[in-house]
Design an enzyme around this catalytic site. Structure first.
Site, short mmCIF file in Angstrom:
data_model
loop_
_atom_site.label_atom_id
_atom_site.label_comp_id
_atom_site.label_asym_id
_atom_site.label_seq_id
_atom_site.Cartn_x
_atom_site.Cartn_y
_atom_site.Cartn_z
N ASP A 330 -27.49 -4.99 -40.90
CA ASP A 330 -27.47 -6.02 -41.95
C ASP A 330 -28.77 -6.80 -41.98
OD1 ASP A 330 -27.12 -8.87 -42.82
OD2 ASP A 330 -25.12 -8.21 -43.36
N LEU A 364 -23.92 -8.68 -45.98
CA LEU A 364 -23.95 -7.26 -46.34
C LEU A 364 -22.98 -6.47 -45.48
CD1 LEU A 364 -27.79 -6.77 -46.78
CD2 LEU A 364 -26.12 -7.71 -48.38
N ASP A 365 -22.91 -6.80 -44.21
CA ASP A 365 -21.96 -6.15 -43.31
C ASP A 365 -20.52 -6.39 -43.77
OD1 ASP A 365 -23.09 -4.61 -41.29
OD2 ASP A 365 -23.51 -6.33 -40.01
N HIS A 366 -20.16 -7.64 -43.96
CA HIS A 366 -18.77 -7.97 -44.26
C HIS A 366 -18.38 -7.45 -45.65
CE1 HIS A 366 -17.57 -10.45 -40.80
NE2 HIS A 366 -18.86 -10.73 -40.71
#
Length: 468
Positions: A330, A364-366
């Site tokens: 991310d 961005l990860d979540h």
């Protein structure tokens, strides 16, 4: 100029893009801004969590359960995009988890680069490339002998994780930025023929009776598995003793899962995973493109083994373009794709040479994790009606492009990021394999089948590699 889309419109567009009919059954209360960012992080959180929650409700309804209206409050959703920071173990804050030399540095040409060195072999590789000691001071001195883009390329060729900071315009002009922009953030593709697989008869929970193999690490992929577990899926997380992991994240992302170890370097390990996959509904993996396929677990091979399986693929930069196989996280995708530059400029920095400013969470990860969970559930719904085996693709860079497209927020930088002591009844407590755990509850709510994690998080390899 068109106004920025409301969260309900963002959700509706995701629902339609996944090939689902009708309108998603969801209520989305709350208003922006919630977090200190010029990007619509809270709207993205609310829409992606609502998409997964509404899809779980739709599966339950089609199994014979009552119709339900999903409810996702914006503030709670935005906080869940930072769930790994809202942890206490035995009353103590969770460890920070960042390596001592990770972060941003200015190179000799003035361009910033970000190093991701949390895995020991990535740290060692970067230090070998720089030829210096493992201190921030030594790394900073060594990078004065490099141009930013040249070091990014050299690190990629060495298999390391580095990103040079670009402006949004620079990323849009880059071949990888163009490759990402040409694809939707969520792709659901039919990869094989199979008869329709009816959903199981109604059970107490929407995903009860569905089996998920979770071969993921860090945040995005594990968030997907955690979300499916919250609605009752049997999720078996598979790791290997020789692979590095972010153990500090497991108390958060491991909720609801069992955990086994399988070594794919030997025939017995591959055979064990094949046996599990033959009885799985979902094969979730988030390793670098091609890594799992090289061990015999390409989506097409899994579809031949288990017709009707839903495979998912999570990557950093997508499978297309010159960076299609590049490693990333991310923080690196934020840096490369213009977010660190854009946030700094929005906060008042000099546009010509801003110091990097990160998003207030690993958005961005979540977002990618919840998009992947939603895509998986949409594929299961389509499998029940249309038949077929399916592949769901999400990339962090694709999610970044989607987030940029949602528009911007003004006047949010003065907002504080709430601390754990401000969350009140949004927290839950449970025993775990790491000690007494206090953590954030899931933001997606269903009145008849409220999401919950029936199993506490455990250390890697705590269970045998077998379905319960």
């Amino acid at each position: 100029m068109m106004p920025d889309p409301a969260p309900t419109a963002i959700l509706g567009a995701l629902w339609q893009a996944a090939g689902l009919a009708g309108r998603p059954p969801a209520e989305l209360p709350g208003e922006e801004p919630v977090l200190p960012s010029s990007f619509r992080v809270a709207a993205a959180a609310q829409a992606t969590i609502a998409a997964a929650t509404a899809a779980a409700a739709e599966i339950h309804r089609r199994r014979g359960g009552p119709a339900q209206m999903a409810r996702v409050a914006m503030r709670h959703a935005a906080l869940e995009f930072g769930s790994e920071r809202y942890l206490r173990l035995d009353g103590r804050p969770a460890p920070a988890g960042w390596d001592s030399i990770a972060g941003t540095y200015r190179c000799g040409d003035g361009r910033f680069v970000r190093l991701h060195t949390n895995f020991p072999h990535h740290r060692a590789g970067v230090l070998a490339l720089l030829g210096c000691e493992g201190t921030r001071e030594a790394v900073g001195r060594a990078l004065q002998d490099w141009e930013g883009l040249a070091f990014e390329q050299a690190a990629a060729e060495a298999g390391m994780c580095v990103a040079a900071m670009r402006s949004p315009a620079e990323w849009d002009a880059h071949p990888q930025g163009q490759a990402v922009a040409a694809l939707p953030p969520l792709r659901i593709e039919r990869i094989g023929d199979a008869p329709p697989v009816p959903l199981p008869p109604v059970a107490a929970r929407p995903l009860e009776g569905l089996r998920v193999l979770d071969l993921t690490r860090v945040i995005a992929g594990p968030v997907c598995g955690r979300t499916l577990a919250a609605h009752g899926a049997e999720v078996l997380h598979v790791s290997a003793a020789h692979l590095p992991s972010f153990d500090d994240l497991l108390p958060d992302t491991g909720r609801g899962k069992r955990s086994a170890r399988i070594d794919l370097r030997d025939a017995a390990g591959r055979s064990a995973l094949l046996g599990l996959a033959a009885r799985a509904d979902v094969f979730l993996q988030g390793y670098r493109p091609g890594a799992i396929a090289a061990q015999g677990f390409a989506p097409e091979a899994l579809a031949a083994l288990r017709p009707g399986i839903v495979c998912t693929s999570l990557s950093a930069y997508g499978e297309a373009g010159p960076w299609g196989g590049r490693r990333g996280f991310d923080s690196l995708v934020q840096t490369a794709s213009g977010f660190n530059h854009a946030e700094a400029v929005a906060a008042g920095a000099d546009p010509a040479a801003p110091d990097p400013k990160v998003l207030p969470c690993q958005a961005l990860d979540h977002a990618s994790g919840f998009l992947l969970a939603f895509g998986t559930l949409a594929a299961l719904l389509r499998r029940a009606e249309e038949g077929g085996s399916w592949l769901v693709r999400v990339s962090l860079a694709g999610t970044a492009h989607w987030l940029r497209g949602l528009g911007r927020v003004e006047g949010a930088f003065g907002l504080p990021v709430p601390g754990l002591d401000e969350l009140g009844d949004l927290l839950e407590t449970m025993p775990s394999g790491f000690g007494a755990l206090t953590a954030l509850r899931h933001a997606g709510w269903l009145p008849e089948t409220p999401p919950r994690w029936a199993l506490p998080p455990v250390r890697l390899g705590a269970h045998p590699p077998a379905w319960a």
